[in-house]
Design a protein around this motif. Sequence first.
Motif, PDB file in Angstrom:
ATOM      1  N   CYS A 187       0.803  -1.222   0.000  1.00 49.47           N
ATOM      2  CA  CYS A 187       0.000   0.000   0.000  1.00 49.47           C
ATOM      3  C   CYS A 187       0.838   1.276   0.000  1.00 49.47           C
ATOM      4  O   CYS A 187       0.355   2.327  -0.453  1.00 49.47           O
ATOM      5  CB  CYS A 187      -0.935   0.010   1.217  1.00 49.47           C
ATOM      6  SG  CYS A 187      -2.216  -1.259   1.157  1.00 49.47           S
TER       7      CYS A 187
ATOM      8  N   LEU B 144      -5.370   5.295  -7.527  1.00 46.80           N
ATOM      9  CA  LEU B 144      -5.149   3.983  -6.929  1.00 46.80           C
ATOM     10  C   LEU B 144      -4.148   4.054  -5.781  1.00 46.80           C
ATOM     11  O   LEU B 144      -4.315   3.377  -4.753  1.00 46.80           O
ATOM     12  CB  LEU B 144      -4.655   2.997  -7.996  1.00 46.80           C
ATOM     13  CG  LEU B 144      -5.678   2.592  -9.065  1.00 46.80           C
ATOM     14  CD1 LEU B 144      -5.024   1.701 -10.114  1.00 46.80           C
ATOM     15  CD2 LEU B 144      -6.870   1.887  -8.429  1.00 46.80           C
TER      16      LEU B 144
ATOM     17  N   LEU C 239      -5.045   2.945  -2.029  1.00 46.78           N
ATOM     18  CA  LEU C 239      -4.309   1.892  -1.328  1.00 46.78           C
ATOM     19  C   LEU C 239      -3.843   2.368   0.037  1.00 46.78           C
ATOM     20  O   LEU C 239      -3.874   1.612   1.016  1.00 46.78           O
ATOM     21  CB  LEU C 239      -3.109   1.448  -2.172  1.00 46.78           C
ATOM     22  CG  LEU C 239      -3.409   0.533  -3.356  1.00 46.78           C
ATOM     23  CD1 LEU C 239      -2.145   0.295  -4.174  1.00 46.78           C
ATOM     24  CD2 LEU C 239      -4.001  -0.787  -2.886  1.00 46.78           C
ATOM     25  N   GLU C 240      -3.414   3.617   0.120  1.00 45.02           N
ATOM     26  CA  GLU C 240      -2.917   4.107   1.403  1.00 45.02           C
ATOM     27  C   GLU C 240      -4.034   4.232   2.427  1.00 45.02           C
ATOM     28  O   GLU C 240      -3.863   3.899   3.606  1.00 45.02           O
ATOM     29  CB  GLU C 240      -2.213   5.450   1.217  1.00 45.02           C
ATOM     30  CG  GLU C 240      -1.367   5.825   2.396  1.00 45.02           C
ATOM     31  CD  GLU C 240      -0.329   6.872   2.060  1.00 45.02           C
ATOM     32  OE1 GLU C 240       0.688   6.941   2.757  1.00 45.02           O
ATOM     33  OE2 GLU C 240      -0.550   7.635   1.097  1.00 45.02           O
TER      34      GLU C 240
ATOM     35  N   THR D 116      -6.726   2.433   2.332  1.00 44.11           N
ATOM     36  CA  THR D 116      -7.082   1.039   2.619  1.00 44.11           C
ATOM     37  C   THR D 116      -6.177   0.442   3.680  1.00 44.11           C
ATOM     38  O   THR D 116      -6.618  -0.345   4.527  1.00 44.11           O
ATOM     39  CB  THR D 116      -7.006   0.204   1.328  1.00 44.11           C
ATOM     40  OG1 THR D 116      -7.882   0.766   0.349  1.00 44.11           O
ATOM     41  CG2 THR D 116      -7.394  -1.237   1.589  1.00 44.11           C
ATOM     42  N   ASN D 117      -4.906   0.803   3.646  1.00 41.70           N
ATOM     43  CA  ASN D 117      -3.968   0.286   4.643  1.00 41.70           C
ATOM     44  C   ASN D 117      -4.411   0.653   6.050  1.00 41.70           C
ATOM     45  O   ASN D 117      -4.380  -0.175   6.959  1.00 41.70           O
ATOM     46  CB  ASN D 117      -2.569   0.841   4.373  1.00 41.70           C
ATOM     47  CG  ASN D 117      -1.554   0.370   5.393  1.00 41.70           C
ATOM     48  OD1 ASN D 117      -1.319  -0.818   5.550  1.00 41.70           O
ATOM     49  ND2 ASN D 117      -0.954   1.310   6.107  1.00 41.70           N
TER      50      ASN D 117
ATOM     51  N   THR E  23       0.628   3.993   7.094  1.00 38.79           N
ATOM     52  CA  THR E  23       0.980   4.388   5.865  1.00 38.79           C
ATOM     53  C   THR E  23       1.692   5.693   5.973  1.00 38.79           C
ATOM     54  O   THR E  23       1.638   6.392   6.996  1.00 38.79           O
ATOM     55  CB  THR E  23      -0.051   4.728   4.957  1.00 38.79           C
ATOM     56  OG1 THR E  23       0.280   5.505   4.388  1.00 38.79           O
ATOM     57  CG2 THR E  23      -0.025   4.266   5.910  1.00 38.79           C
TER      58      THR E  23
END
Length: 295
Positions: A208, A235, A239-240, A242-243, A286
């Motif tokens: 991520c 994206l 992702l970050e 989501t981490n 993150t």
Amino acid sequence: MSYSAAALLAILFALPFAWRVLIHRESGHWDNRILAFYHTHLELFLGNGCLGVGVLMLLALTLERYVSVCLPGHVRPILGPPHRVVLLIPTATFLLYLPAAFRSEIILCRLHTVEAIIYSRRDVASVVNHPIFSIYTVILELMFKVIPIVLLAALNVRILIVYRRSCEKRRRMTLCRTASGEEDPRKFAEERRLVLLLGSTSILFLVCISPMVILNVTLSDDNLRLYAYQVFRALANLLEVTNYSITFYIYCLFSEDFRNTLLRTLRWSDNIPTRGIAKMPPPTATTTITQPRCV
């Protein structure tokens, strides 16, 4: 708690950033000067600062756990009194990110047809194109992304190796075997949970955060005009975020100590027992949700 607070604030600061990118695009068009000031000078500064605090807090906690597991005879806490660390890390982090707050400026546009004033933001060319600022950006990426990825992976692997060796030594000392000579799965379930916990969080952190490193060092006005680069930027930010979201549930799933601490913090139970084995560090963070440039 300081790590959790930094992570929560970073996610909250990501909301106005997403709103600005979706509604007002890169430059923004606001009719309120206070709102324009926030998005121009404070948006990335506060968001990146909170993410940086979370990363350094995680490194500090992981280092303390490494000392407790791998160097049990060492004097603790190794970084000094906790209140000093909690005060020093946020102060140092926000000071390091302070120059990025002045990379953009507010410009005023008068609409004569409706006699209105619109505020927009734009990068200060003399700042963002200066070689010193480019070096400063690379240093931030190294401090809050690249180095944390390497250190967290190395420390977690070492903690895991030492912990498994200590478990094996306890097996031999206590002769913890079943009558058939096979290991009782229930006896070592916690060791397997620890392997899954450290492995999943380390891999998640690597997957991520790595795109954000690439994004920050390649960010430019020319790249922002490319559709593929815009998709990659979206994206990377997704992702970050989501981490931050997934690691919380991973720790709740695999760590009984984490669940007990969470329940005590929420005061759902005042007498929740704690386990006697080495506790693992809180969820991985993150590093940044955005970059010094508008992402």
